[in-house]
Scaffold this motif. Structure first.
Motif, PDB file in Angstrom:
ATOM      1  N   ALA A  80       6.908  -4.801  -6.768  1.00 41.86           N
ATOM      2  CA  ALA A  80       6.660  -4.989  -8.200  1.00 41.86           C
ATOM      3  C   ALA A  80       7.378  -6.210  -8.744  1.00 41.86           C
ATOM      4  CB  ALA A  80       7.080  -3.734  -8.966  1.00 41.86           C
ATOM      5  N   SER A  81       8.616  -6.422  -8.305  1.00 41.64           N
ATOM      6  CA  SER A  81       9.385  -7.562  -8.789  1.00 41.64           C
ATOM      7  C   SER A  81       8.769  -8.877  -8.322  1.00 41.64           C
ATOM      8  CB  SER A  81      10.831  -7.454  -8.298  1.00 41.64           C
ATOM      9  OG  SER A  81      11.567  -8.598  -8.661  1.00 41.64           O
ATOM     10  N   ALA A  82       8.325  -8.928  -7.069  1.00 43.71           N
ATOM     11  CA  ALA A  82       7.807 -10.171  -6.505  1.00 43.71           C
ATOM     12  C   ALA A  82       6.403 -10.494  -6.991  1.00 43.71           C
ATOM     13  CB  ALA A  82       7.817 -10.085  -4.983  1.00 43.71           C
ATOM     14  N   LEU A  83       5.518  -9.516  -7.023  1.00 42.29           N
ATOM     15  CA  LEU A  83       4.103  -9.795  -7.240  1.00 42.29           C
ATOM     16  C   LEU A  83       3.670  -9.823  -8.698  1.00 42.29           C
ATOM     17  CD1 LEU A  83       2.469  -7.907  -4.239  1.00 42.29           C
ATOM     18  CD2 LEU A  83       3.215 -10.288  -4.409  1.00 42.29           C
ATOM     19  N   ARG A  84       4.603  -9.696  -9.616  1.00 43.17           N
ATOM     20  CA  ARG A  84       4.210  -9.863 -11.020  1.00 43.17           C
ATOM     21  C   ARG A  84       4.337 -11.325 -11.454  1.00 43.17           C
ATOM     22  NH1 ARG A  84       8.664  -6.267 -14.085  1.00 43.17           N
ATOM     23  NH2 ARG A  84       8.202  -4.948 -12.297  1.00 43.17           N
ATOM     24  N   SER A  85       4.824 -12.185 -10.561  1.00 41.06           N
ATOM     25  CA  SER A  85       5.023 -13.595 -10.877  1.00 41.06           C
ATOM     26  C   SER A  85       3.824 -14.433 -10.455  1.00 41.06           C
ATOM     27  CB  SER A  85       6.276 -14.101 -10.157  1.00 41.06           C
ATOM     28  OG  SER A  85       6.285 -15.504 -10.070  1.00 41.06           O
ATOM     29  N   ALA A  86       3.294 -15.227 -11.372  1.00 42.07           N
ATOM     30  CA  ALA A  86       2.170 -16.108 -11.038  1.00 42.07           C
ATOM     31  C   ALA A  86       2.560 -17.118  -9.969  1.00 42.07           C
ATOM     32  CB  ALA A  86       1.690 -16.834 -12.297  1.00 42.07           C
ATOM     33  N   SER A 142       7.688   1.510 -13.794  1.00 42.03           N
ATOM     34  CA  SER A 142       8.587   1.884 -12.707  1.00 42.03           C
ATOM     35  C   SER A 142       7.853   2.571 -11.558  1.00 42.03           C
ATOM     36  CB  SER A 142       9.689   2.812 -13.233  1.00 42.03           C
ATOM     37  OG  SER A 142       9.118   4.012 -13.765  1.00 42.03           O
ATOM     38  N   ASP A 143       6.614   3.034 -11.831  1.00 46.84           N
ATOM     39  CA  ASP A 143       5.870   3.732 -10.784  1.00 46.84           C
ATOM     40  C   ASP A 143       4.465   3.170 -10.568  1.00 46.84           C
ATOM     41  OD1 ASP A 143       4.708   4.509 -13.160  1.00 46.84           O
ATOM     42  OD2 ASP A 143       4.654   6.655 -12.678  1.00 46.84           O
ATOM     43  N   TYR A 144       4.201   1.985 -11.135  1.00 45.71           N
ATOM     44  CA  TYR A 144       2.838   1.443 -10.984  1.00 45.71           C
ATOM     45  C   TYR A 144       2.828  -0.038 -11.359  1.00 45.71           C
ATOM     46  CZ  TYR A 144      -2.237   0.886 -11.596  1.00 45.71           C
ATOM     47  OH  TYR A 144      -3.543   0.470 -11.500  1.00 45.71           O
ATOM     48  N   LEU A 145       2.092  -0.821 -10.576  1.00 44.40           N
ATOM     49  CA  LEU A 145       1.896  -2.241 -10.875  1.00 44.40           C
ATOM     50  C   LEU A 145       0.420  -2.575 -10.731  1.00 44.40           C
ATOM     51  CD1 LEU A 145       3.017  -5.219 -11.262  1.00 44.40           C
ATOM     52  CD2 LEU A 145       2.944  -5.353  -8.750  1.00 44.40           C
ATOM     53  N   ARG A 146      -0.081  -3.332 -11.701  1.00 43.59           N
ATOM     54  CA  ARG A 146      -1.441  -3.866 -11.572  1.00 43.59           C
ATOM     55  C   ARG A 146      -1.430  -5.346 -11.934  1.00 43.59           C
ATOM     56  NH1 ARG A 146      -5.645  -1.927 -15.705  1.00 43.59           N
ATOM     57  NH2 ARG A 146      -5.312   0.112 -14.754  1.00 43.59           N
ATOM     58  N   VAL A 147      -2.016  -6.165 -11.048  1.00 45.37           N
ATOM     59  CA  VAL A 147      -2.158  -7.601 -11.267  1.00 45.37           C
ATOM     60  C   VAL A 147      -3.640  -7.936 -11.169  1.00 45.37           C
ATOM     61  CG1 VAL A 147      -1.561  -9.911 -10.442  1.00 45.37           C
ATOM     62  CG2 VAL A 147       0.104  -8.049 -10.247  1.00 45.37           C
ATOM     63  N   GLN A 148      -4.151  -8.789 -12.082  1.00 44.74           N
ATOM     64  CA  GLN A 148      -5.564  -9.143 -12.086  1.00 44.74           C
ATOM     65  C   GLN A 148      -5.731 -10.654 -12.237  1.00 44.74           C
ATOM     66  OE1 GLN A 148      -7.043  -5.057 -14.407  1.00 44.74           O
ATOM     67  NE2 GLN A 148      -7.382  -7.067 -15.313  1.00 44.74           N
ATOM     68  N   MET A 149      -6.641 -11.213 -11.441  1.00 47.35           N
ATOM     69  CA  MET A 149      -7.014 -12.619 -11.559  1.00 47.35           C
ATOM     70  C   MET A 149      -8.535 -12.701 -11.625  1.00 47.35           C
ATOM     71  SD  MET A 149      -4.273 -14.033  -8.808  1.00 47.35           S
ATOM     72  CE  MET A 149      -3.858 -12.365  -8.286  1.00 47.35           C
ATOM     73  N   THR A 150      -9.042 -13.406 -12.610  1.00 45.07           N
ATOM     74  CA  THR A 150     -10.491 -13.534 -12.776  1.00 45.07           C
ATOM     75  C   THR A 150     -10.860 -14.985 -13.042  1.00 45.07           C
ATOM     76  OG1 THR A 150     -10.308 -13.060 -15.151  1.00 45.07           O
ATOM     77  CG2 THR A 150     -10.750 -11.188 -13.685  1.00 45.07           C
ATOM     78  N   ALA A 151     -12.003 -15.389 -12.494  1.00 46.82           N
ATOM     79  CA  ALA A 151     -12.514 -16.744 -12.718  1.00 46.82           C
ATOM     80  C   ALA A 151     -14.006 -16.655 -12.954  1.00 46.82           C
ATOM     81  CB  ALA A 151     -12.222 -17.645 -11.525  1.00 46.82           C
ATOM     82  N   ILE A 168       1.824   1.558  -5.915  1.00 45.60           N
ATOM     83  CA  ILE A 168       2.672   2.667  -6.340  1.00 45.60           C
ATOM     84  C   ILE A 168       3.733   2.905  -5.273  1.00 45.60           C
ATOM     85  CG2 ILE A 168       0.977   3.903  -7.770  1.00 45.60           C
ATOM     86  CD1 ILE A 168       0.413   5.689  -5.315  1.00 45.60           C
ATOM     87  N   PRO A 169       4.866   3.501  -5.640  1.00 40.36           N
ATOM     88  CA  PRO A 169       5.866   3.863  -4.616  1.00 40.36           C
ATOM     89  C   PRO A 169       5.433   5.130  -3.878  1.00 40.36           C
ATOM     90  CG  PRO A 169       6.624   4.520  -6.791  1.00 40.36           C
ATOM     91  CD  PRO A 169       5.324   3.789  -7.009  1.00 40.36           C
ATOM     92  N   LEU A 170       5.746   5.189  -2.590  1.00 38.04           N
ATOM     93  CA  LEU A 170       5.539   6.421  -1.824  1.00 38.04           C
ATOM     94  C   LEU A 170       6.870   7.113  -1.556  1.00 38.04           C
ATOM     95  CD1 LEU A 170       2.809   5.395   0.788  1.00 38.04           C
ATOM     96  CD2 LEU A 170       2.518   6.676  -1.344  1.00 38.04           C
ATOM     97  N   ASP A 171       7.848   6.314  -1.130  1.00 42.06           N
ATOM     98  CA  ASP A 171       9.213   6.797  -0.962  1.00 42.06           C
ATOM     99  C   ASP A 171      10.131   5.592  -1.119  1.00 42.06           C
ATOM    100  OD1 ASP A 171       9.306   5.420   1.554  1.00 42.06           O
ATOM    101  OD2 ASP A 171       8.413   7.148   2.534  1.00 42.06           O
ATOM    102  N   ALA A 172      11.393   5.749  -0.748  1.00 41.16           N
ATOM    103  CA  ALA A 172      12.359   4.671  -0.987  1.00 41.16           C
ATOM    104  C   ALA A 172      12.062   3.416  -0.190  1.00 41.16           C
ATOM    105  CB  ALA A 172      13.769   5.171  -0.657  1.00 41.16           C
ATOM    106  N   LYS A 173      11.286   3.532   0.894  1.00 33.96           N
ATOM    107  CA  LYS A 173      11.066   2.389   1.783  1.00 33.96           C
ATOM    108  C   LYS A 173       9.607   1.949   1.899  1.00 33.96           C
ATOM    109  CE  LYS A 173      15.053   3.376   4.737  1.00 33.96           C
ATOM    110  NZ  LYS A 173      15.518   3.640   6.121  1.00 33.96           N
ATOM    111  N   HIS A 174       8.691   2.662   1.259  1.00 26.98           N
ATOM    112  CA  HIS A 174       7.270   2.366   1.428  1.00 26.98           C
ATOM    113  C   HIS A 174       6.530   2.357   0.095  1.00 26.98           C
ATOM    114  CE1 HIS A 174       8.592   4.073   5.302  1.00 26.98           C
ATOM    115  NE2 HIS A 174       7.781   3.172   5.826  1.00 26.98           N
ATOM    116  N   ALA A 175       5.524   1.490   0.037  1.00 26.54           N
ATOM    117  CA  ALA A 175       4.632   1.432  -1.125  1.00 26.54           C
ATOM    118  C   ALA A 175       3.197   1.519  -0.633  1.00 26.54           C
ATOM    119  CB  ALA A 175       4.845   0.133  -1.895  1.00 26.54           C
ATOM    120  N   PHE A 176       2.327   1.970  -1.525  1.00 28.25           N
ATOM    121  CA  PHE A 176       0.895   2.031  -1.226  1.00 28.25           C
ATOM    122  C   PHE A 176       0.203   0.981  -2.068  1.00 28.25           C
ATOM    123  CE2 PHE A 176      -3.365   4.096  -2.066  1.00 28.25           C
ATOM    124  CZ  PHE A 176      -3.871   3.891  -0.785  1.00 28.25           C
ATOM    125  N   LEU A 177      -0.560   0.092  -1.399  1.00 29.38           N
ATOM    126  CA  LEU A 177      -1.230  -1.019  -2.063  1.00 29.38           C
ATOM    127  C   LEU A 177      -2.743  -0.879  -1.984  1.00 29.38           C
ATOM    128  CD1 LEU A 177       1.596  -2.343  -1.906  1.00 29.38           C
ATOM    129  CD2 LEU A 177       0.469  -4.462  -1.198  1.00 29.38           C
TER     130      LEU A 177
END
Length: 297
Positions: A80-86, A142-151, A168-177
């Motif tokens: 979430a921290s990394a992928l919210r940045s353009a 804290s439990d969800y990220l959405r990023v959208q790019m449209t052209a 979304i988070p799955l546990d302390a070490k894994h996320a589901f994308l």
């Protein structure tokens, strides 16, 4: 109760219900992705990719779409921290063979990404086609990220480009994308694609299995769905390579991303191999030098 007090109360109630509605909608997004993860559990566990990853594609009325669902070995907070940045998206999108340059501009929520796409070799940017994406982060909780790019438009009459990611988070070490890549194409794009598929792309395949050959080996999908599946996987592997590079020292991350992306694509050489490692690294190093310098040559 006076008219003024009734108006204030009405506005207050409207604000409460509005907030409840937003929270409910956001919770629904999280719940929907969790439900999708649950429904894919068996397919993720038995994935032909030998890892929890599902890739799908569809073709409908001139609209192509590829989707990846995957469990990744990264904490959700890192994702979430990394992928919210353009800027981060520019750093990862340029890993793709056909992306020659990427520049982020503007401030949230009105940011844009200018993506120069071209051939699979180093070329002047004047020969590339620039696709301008509107970049948005509609939800970052804290439990969800959405990023959208449209052209709105792309090369050769393609249009309505959509690149999106949710996690979304799955546990302390894994996320589901869930990542999706889609666009529409018209007559000009279809003709160009048919020429490509009849020549340079005639032996190229995607990942979906359409049958079994006489030798017992799986037969993979050809045609335009094969094209969108290959590019969807390339973009997904770019996301993973970018996230994986964050564990390295800052001045080592770029080179690590390049090497890791190429290694990841070579695990699917039947679909994704285009050039050798040295050729890819040399091309991308030049493109990254140009991108860092802000030059247009």
């Amino acid at each position: 109760m006076s008219a003024g007090k009734r108006l204030i109360r009405a506005i207050g109630l409207a604000m409460v219900f509005s907030t409840v509605g937003v929270d409910a909608a956001q919770a629904q997004d999280t719940a929907a992705l969790r439900s999708m993860h649950a429904s894919l559990r068996a397919r993720l566990a038995s994935s032909p990719f030998q890892r929890p990853l599902v890739l799908e594609s569809s073709l409908s009325s001139g609209d192509l779409k590829g989707e990846v669902y995957a469990v990744i070995d990264q904490p959700f907070d890192v994702v979430a921290s990394a992928l919210r940045s353009a800027g981060a998206w520019c750093d990862l999108l340029i890993l793709h063979l056909n992306v020659k340059h990427c520049g982020a501009a503007g401030e949230p929520p009105g940011q844009t990404l200018g993506l120069a796409v071209g051939r699979k070799f180093d070329q002047p940017l004047s020969e590339a086609y620039v696709v301008r994406f509107a970049y948005r982060v509609p939800l970052a909780r804290s439990d969800y990220l959405r990023v959208q790019m449209t052209a709105a438009s792309g090369p050769l009459g393609t249009s309505d480009y959509r690149l999106a990611l949710e996690a979304i988070p799955l546990d302390a070490k894994h996320a589901f994308l869930h990542m999706s890549y889609a666009y529409s194409y018209g007559t000009a794009a279809l003709v160009a694609m048919e020429i490509y598929l009849a020549s340079a792309g005639r032996d190229k395949v995607g990942f979906s299995v359409t049958g079994q050959g006489s030798d017992g080996r799986p037969v993979h999908i050809h045609g335009v769905r094969g094209v969108v599946e290959r590019n969807t996987m390339r973009y997904f592997l770019a996301i993973e390579s970018y996230l994986g590079s964050l564990s390295a020292l800052p001045d080592e991350r770029e080179e690590k991303r390049l090497r890791d992306w190429f290694t990841a694509t070579e695990r699917h050489a039947e679909q994704l191999h285009e050039m050798d490692r040295g050729e890819y690294l040399a091309m991308k190093r030049l493109e990254l030098q140009r991108q860092h310098a802000g030059t247009q040559r």
